[in-house]
Write a protein that holds these residues in place. Structure first.
Motif, PDB file in Angstrom:
ATOM      1  N   ALA A 123      13.200  38.241  -6.859  1.00  0.00           N
ATOM      2  CA  ALA A 123      13.051  39.493  -6.050  1.00  0.00           C
ATOM      3  C   ALA A 123      14.475  40.069  -5.723  1.00  0.00           C
ATOM      4  CB  ALA A 123      12.758  38.313  -4.778  1.00  0.00           C
ATOM      5  N   GLY A 124      15.394  40.601  -6.430  1.00  0.00           N
ATOM      6  CA  GLY A 124      15.972  40.971  -6.651  1.00  0.00           C
ATOM      7  C   GLY A 124      16.981  41.258  -4.823  1.00  0.00           C
ATOM      8  N   THR A 125      16.424  40.194  -4.052  1.00  0.00           N
ATOM      9  CA  THR A 125      16.917  41.369  -2.699  1.00  0.00           C
ATOM     10  C   THR A 125      17.140  39.275  -1.217  1.00  0.00           C
ATOM     11  OG1 THR A 125      16.751  41.758  -0.236  1.00  0.00           O
ATOM     12  CG2 THR A 125      14.782  41.520  -1.555  1.00  0.00           C
ATOM     13  N   MET A 126      18.170  39.498  -1.161  1.00  0.00           N
ATOM     14  CA  MET A 126      18.681  38.851   0.434  1.00  0.00           C
ATOM     15  C   MET A 126      18.055  38.787   1.588  1.00  0.00           C
ATOM     16  SD  MET A 126      22.334  36.665  -0.237  1.00  0.00           S
ATOM     17  CE  MET A 126      22.464  36.562  -1.531  1.00  0.00           C
ATOM     18  N   ASN A 127      17.587  40.438   1.458  1.00  0.00           N
ATOM     19  CA  ASN A 127      16.772  40.492   2.914  1.00  0.00           C
ATOM     20  C   ASN A 127      15.465  39.837   3.225  1.00  0.00           C
ATOM     21  OD1 ASN A 127      16.028  41.887   4.859  1.00  0.00           O
ATOM     22  ND2 ASN A 127      17.127  43.141   4.471  1.00  0.00           N
ATOM     23  N   LEU A 128      15.536  38.656   4.459  1.00  0.00           N
ATOM     24  CA  LEU A 128      14.043  38.110   4.265  1.00  0.00           C
ATOM     25  C   LEU A 128      13.247  39.290   4.955  1.00  0.00           C
ATOM     26  CD1 LEU A 128      15.534  35.182   6.565  1.00  0.00           C
ATOM     27  CD2 LEU A 128      14.986  35.428   4.556  1.00  0.00           C
ATOM     28  N   GLN A 129      13.497  40.559   5.389  1.00  0.00           N
ATOM     29  CA  GLN A 129      12.254  41.520   6.210  1.00  0.00           C
ATOM     30  C   GLN A 129      11.377  41.593   4.568  1.00  0.00           C
ATOM     31  OE1 GLN A 129      10.384  41.798   7.947  1.00  0.00           O
ATOM     32  NE2 GLN A 129      11.740  42.725   9.665  1.00  0.00           N
ATOM     33  N   VAL A 130      12.672  42.352   3.579  1.00  0.00           N
ATOM     34  CA  VAL A 130      12.241  42.691   2.283  1.00  0.00           C
ATOM     35  C   VAL A 130      11.782  41.656   1.270  1.00  0.00           C
ATOM     36  CG1 VAL A 130      12.771  43.846  -0.188  1.00  0.00           C
ATOM     37  CG2 VAL A 130      13.780  44.287   2.115  1.00  0.00           C
ATOM     38  N   LEU A 131      11.825  40.445   1.884  1.00  0.00           N
ATOM     39  CA  LEU A 131      11.377  39.700   0.875  1.00  0.00           C
ATOM     40  C   LEU A 131      10.017  39.682   1.315  1.00  0.00           C
ATOM     41  CD1 LEU A 131      14.028  36.417   0.460  1.00  0.00           C
ATOM     42  CD2 LEU A 131      11.715  37.407  -1.373  1.00  0.00           C
ATOM     43  N   SER A 132       9.093  39.788   2.622  1.00  0.00           N
ATOM     44  CA  SER A 132       8.176  39.542   3.204  1.00  0.00           C
ATOM     45  C   SER A 132       7.370  41.072   2.871  1.00  0.00           C
ATOM     46  CB  SER A 132       8.081  39.276   4.421  1.00  0.00           C
ATOM     47  OG  SER A 132       9.327  38.178   5.130  1.00  0.00           O
ATOM     48  N   GLN A 133       8.324  42.259   2.599  1.00  0.00           N
ATOM     49  CA  GLN A 133       7.068  43.007   2.119  1.00  0.00           C
ATOM     50  C   GLN A 133       7.481  42.930   1.014  1.00  0.00           C
ATOM     51  OE1 GLN A 133      10.051  45.718   3.455  1.00  0.00           O
ATOM     52  NE2 GLN A 133       9.402  46.546   5.866  1.00  0.00           N
ATOM     53  N   GLN A 134       7.465  42.234  -0.189  1.00  0.00           N
ATOM     54  CA  GLN A 134       7.015  42.268  -1.447  1.00  0.00           C
ATOM     55  C   GLN A 134       5.877  41.718  -1.380  1.00  0.00           C
ATOM     56  OE1 GLN A 134      10.973  41.232  -3.226  1.00  0.00           O
ATOM     57  NE2 GLN A 134      11.566  42.783  -3.299  1.00  0.00           N
ATOM     58  N   GLN A 135       5.869  40.233  -0.861  1.00  0.00           N
ATOM     59  CA  GLN A 135       4.440  39.494  -0.915  1.00  0.00           C
ATOM     60  C   GLN A 135       3.197  39.718   0.209  1.00  0.00           C
ATOM     61  OE1 GLN A 135       6.026  35.064  -0.921  1.00  0.00           O
ATOM     62  NE2 GLN A 135       7.506  36.049  -0.030  1.00  0.00           N
ATOM     63  N   SER A 136       2.927  41.225   0.526  1.00  0.00           N
ATOM     64  CA  SER A 136       2.458  41.435   1.309  1.00  0.00           C
ATOM     65  C   SER A 136       1.275  41.395   0.838  1.00  0.00           C
ATOM     66  CB  SER A 136       2.593  42.196   2.055  1.00  0.00           C
ATOM     67  OG  SER A 136       3.640  43.256   1.375  1.00  0.00           O
ATOM     68  N   GLY A 137       0.812  41.621  -0.091  1.00  0.00           N
ATOM     69  CA  GLY A 137      -0.279  42.337  -1.463  1.00  0.00           C
ATOM     70  C   GLY A 137      -1.243  40.864  -1.086  1.00  0.00           C
ATOM     71  N   GLY A 138      -1.196  40.288  -0.784  1.00  0.00           N
ATOM     72  CA  GLY A 138      -2.588  39.735  -1.027  1.00  0.00           C
ATOM     73  C   GLY A 138      -1.842  37.469  -1.358  1.00  0.00           C
ATOM     74  N   LEU A 193      17.045  28.380  -3.492  1.00  0.00           N
ATOM     75  CA  LEU A 193      17.115  29.486  -2.565  1.00  0.00           C
ATOM     76  C   LEU A 193      17.357  31.197  -3.446  1.00  0.00           C
ATOM     77  CD1 LEU A 193      17.865  29.311   1.079  1.00  0.00           C
ATOM     78  CD2 LEU A 193      15.451  29.197  -0.505  1.00  0.00           C
ATOM     79  N   ILE A 194      18.333  30.588  -4.141  1.00  0.00           N
ATOM     80  CA  ILE A 194      19.270  32.099  -4.970  1.00  0.00           C
ATOM     81  C   ILE A 194      17.924  32.210  -5.899  1.00  0.00           C
ATOM     82  CG2 ILE A 194      21.083  31.724  -6.650  1.00  0.00           C
ATOM     83  CD1 ILE A 194      22.634  30.780  -4.794  1.00  0.00           C
ATOM     84  N   SER A 195      17.658  31.335  -6.606  1.00  0.00           N
ATOM     85  CA  SER A 195      16.498  31.224  -8.079  1.00  0.00           C
ATOM     86  C   SER A 195      15.612  32.687  -6.993  1.00  0.00           C
ATOM     87  CB  SER A 195      16.209  30.032  -8.540  1.00  0.00           C
ATOM     88  OG  SER A 195      17.185  28.840  -8.799  1.00  0.00           O
ATOM     89  N   VAL A 196      15.075  32.341  -5.955  1.00  0.00           N
ATOM     90  CA  VAL A 196      14.158  33.213  -5.951  1.00  0.00           C
ATOM     91  C   VAL A 196      14.679  34.600  -6.003  1.00  0.00           C
ATOM     92  CG1 VAL A 196      12.091  33.575  -4.008  1.00  0.00           C
ATOM     93  CG2 VAL A 196      13.183  31.583  -4.641  1.00  0.00           C
ATOM     94  N   VAL A 197      16.058  34.406  -5.072  1.00  0.00           N
ATOM     95  CA  VAL A 197      16.248  35.522  -5.207  1.00  0.00           C
ATOM     96  C   VAL A 197      16.745  36.718  -5.666  1.00  0.00           C
ATOM     97  CG1 VAL A 197      18.545  36.183  -4.044  1.00  0.00           C
ATOM     98  CG2 VAL A 197      17.557  34.807  -2.258  1.00  0.00           C
TER      99      VAL A 197
END
Lengths: 349, 382
Positions: A173-188, A166-170
């Protein structure tokens, strides 16, 4: 959404209670569906049909099961440590339940948009270990104790590869916030982190193989964390009877059961949020509003729950030392290497 | 293995061995076996099997029957998952005592039944062994096909578990006309199941990791303890009563004796014992195929004695049951009831080796070893 509920009950603790109880709205129906799904999937893999008599295709059977557990005598062994014995199942459930606080069910609803989301999940879910150890010790049964000690060793060991993955993905992504993580990936679908995330093409291509390995590590380790076959050695029924919950009956047993299923969803949901876009639709902005987000999140979560069920009814069980081998000598080194590679990529692009 | 540790305060901490009971109520002791384990953490230091929970005085009961025929239902209940083989073995002993020659057709049907029963018994052994290792699904695949065998038995003699089918000198019923086509159908279907079991379980990486090099039984130990059947053959000893002391019409059929080769570990480990059973099912199919195609016509009841009253004397008759050499030692005093019957139970003898081969392995391995011995407590305790 949380703010809206709080504003309806100013100067009252009621608002917080309602927010706190909201995940139950999901967990209880989810548990019923998953019990049914598990039995039916297992049955169809084994050339059976499972329950067919209670309701249409046995759909009412999970209700009957719960009703039965409610009616069962609640036995506390005479030699048990009564206080710990009663406390243990609730502690296990609390550990699981608390993680629901940060799961982003949709862009509108997450119990708490904590900035340390992933850190919080890893930390809080460890509480279950305490509960399991407690139940094994308090039962005053040698087989239960074996189960509890195995569980403690297993969950603690497997948290390390999970955390590293998980840390590698963090780091990406530059964030640990699960909501922000989801928003980053919302482009398809190609913005999901399993496909390298929302980055320029070169960085994406470099990240894809690493992400795939990380995903496999997370999937395997999370399966071990929820004690399911092939890693179900803490409750290996052919060895330890039923492991740490051998002595439990009635509602206490049901709570262990509920916690196990809830935990199954939590680890699946974390995998979904981190690698598979959380509530984001695979089609970008298409089908990506309001209720659809909840739909995608639950659908993806249930997909991984199904994978867990599928593997459970296919594979034999590992031995306790082989389990440790997998964690310390296979998953952890791979996760470490991946982490270093991810670090290099993040620094150079 | 007591270790004394000193703490920083100078006090001593002692570690002790733990004694723990596995059974008689335990999911993987295959019945009411009690294993008294001495363990150091997860490592098994000693195993003491305690038996007798299912003792039903079979041998004593047999002395108080009105005739020899009445012993056969009791024989069924010894090894209740392979009742046909028990009857077969007892019939061989009884016919030896009475010096009866049974018709060819009877022998052929007996062989067909015994081999079908061997497959059914091995299916249970394989399925429950899978459960012991943690794989639940192969168990149900095994039971699905065992059901087909039981249907064949039901069609023939009306019973599904305890048949009273093979009598001294003959059989209780002839084969029904629809038996042969159904049996041929079964053989075709079952070859697919063997492949399925191999894909799902035998060559599964985790399964091999769990069973190879575990519970190694060297050939000399196996012989010294008197192990027979797949236990002995798993250790690489080519010994099968069907070949080595051939009885009935087994010498007319072409089949191989399967032995353990240590493909994934040492010869004589759990995987070898398991694989011997899988391979034996294929050989049994071959025997059934040949027996069905050459089944002679004739009477099945012409040699059944009206009254069994053997001359005084004693006899030992034996046959290869799915678990090994099952023998009956019968002493006759010239009356219509046996003076003494002693059963040489392969499961009992095979079980005696458990403490020898499971020392030093882990509890999870002990479960695998118990499963690979394939005991039936009905036969161990009698």
């Amino acid at each position: 959404m949380a703010e809206w509920i709080l504003s309806q009950f100013p100067d009252s603790i009621l608002g917080y209670v309602i927010i706190g109880a909201l995940p139950l709205l999901f967990i209880l129906p989810y548990a019923l569906v998953t019990i049914y799904l598990e039995m039916k999937m297992a049955a169809h893999m084994q050339d059976r049909v499972a329950y067919m008599r209670t309701g249409w295709h046995g759909t009412l059977q999970p209700f009957a099961d719960i009703l039965k557990l409610l009616q069962k005598e609640d036995i506390i062994p005479t030699a048990a440590d009564k206080f710990l014995f009663i406390l243990a199942p609730y502690l296990v459930f609390i550990g699981t339940y608390a993680t629901f606080a940060v799961l982003p069910f949709s862009s509108q609803y997450a119990g708490s948009e904590l900035y340390l989301g992933i850190y919080y999940v890893i930390a809080v879910s460890s509480i279950t270990v305490v509960g399991i150890l407690m139940s094994g010790w308090a039962s005053n049964n040698k087989w239960s104790l074996f189960g509890a000690l195995r569980a403690a060793a297993q969950i603690v060991s497997y948290e390390i590869p999970t955390a590293l993955a998980l840390i590698s993905v963090v780091m990406v992504a530059g964030t640990m916030n699960l909501q922000v993580l989801s928003q980053q990936q919302s482009g398809g679908i190609f913005d999901w982190y399993i496909f390298g995330g929302p980055f320029p093409i070169v960085k994406k291509l470099l990240l894809i193989p690493i992400m795939f390995v990380l995903f496999l590590i997370q999937l395997t380790a999370s399966m071990a964390e929820v004690n399911r076959t092939p890693f179900d050695i803490p409750e290996a029924e052919s060895e330890l009877v039923q492991g740490y919950n051998t002595e439990y009956s009635g509602m206490k047993f049901a709570i262990f059961y509920l916690a196990e299923y809830a935990n199954l969803f939590v680890v699946s949901a974390i995998t979904v949020v981190v690698f598979f876009g959380g509530w984001a639709s695979p089609f970008g902005n298409y089908l990506n509003s309001g209720g659809w987000e909840l739909f995608w999140f639950v659908l993806k979560g249930m997909f991984f729950v199904s994978i867990n069920i599928w593997l459970r009814w296919t594979l034999p069980r590992l031995r306790v030392d082989q389990l440790m081998y997998v964690s310390w000598k296979v998953l952890t080194p791979f996760a470490l290497v991946c982490m270093i590679l991810v670090g290099l990529i993040v620094v150079s692009f | 293995m007591e270790t004394v540790l000193k703490t920083s305060h100078g006090r001593t901490l002692r570690t002790e061995e733990m004694v723990i009971n596995m059974g008689p109520q335990h999911p993987s002791t295959h019945g009411v076996l009690r294993l008294e384990l001495v363990v150091d953490g997860e490592i098994v230091i000693d195993v003491i099997p305690h038996i007798g929970y299912l003792h039903r005085c079979f041998e004593k009961h047999s002395e108080h029957m009105t005739n020899y025929q009445q012993v056969i239902p009791y024989v069924d209940r010894m090894d209740y998952v392979a009742a046909m083989n028990n009857e077969f073995s007892f019939a061989i002993a009884g016919e030896k005592l009475l010096k009866i020659q049974v018709p060819e057709r009877v022998e052929y049907i007996r062989v067909i039944m015994a081999e079908l029963q061997r497959i059914a018994s091995h299916l249970i052994a394989i399925g429950t062994f899978g459960i012991d290792i943690g794989a639940f699904t192969p168990f149900l695949f095994c039971f699905r096909d065992r059901e087909k065998i039981l249907d064949l038995f039901e069609m023939t003699c009306g019973a599904r578990l305890l048949y009273n089918y093979i009598w001294i000198g003959g059989l209780s019923h002839d084969l029904p006309p629809e038996f042969i086509p159904k049996a041929k159908e079964f053989i075709v279907d079952f070859r697919k199941t063997i492949k399925e079991i191999n894909d799902l379980l035998s060559y599964n990486h985790i399964f091999i990791k769990r069973t190879a090099n575990i519970g190694v039984l060297p050939a000399d130990v196996a012989i010294n303890f008197g192990c027979t059947g797949p236990m002995l053959r798993g250790s690489g000893v080519n010994w099968d009563l069907r070949k080595n002391d051939t009885y009935s019409v087994y010498n007319k059929f072409d089949f191989e004796v399967c032995v353990g080769k240590g493909e994934f570990g040492t010869v004589g480990d759990c995987w070898d014992r398991y694989m011997v059973r899988v391979n034996e099912m294929e050989q049994s199919l071959r025997i059934i195929e040949q027996a069905i195609s050459t089944l002679p016509e004739g009477s099945i009841s012409s040699a059944i004695p009206k009254r069994v009253r053997p001359n005084p004397g004693e006899v030992y008759g034996r046959a290869e049951s799915p678990r090994g050499e099952l023998g009956f030692y019968i002493v006759s005093d010239g009356t219509g009831t046996p003076y003494r019957i002693k059963a040489r139970s392969p499961a009992f003898v095979n079980l005696s080796v458990i403490s020898e081969i499971s020392r030093g392995y882990m509890i999870a391995d002990l479960v695998a070893i118990t499963g690979s011995i394939d005991i039936v407590l009905g036969e161990v305790d009698r």
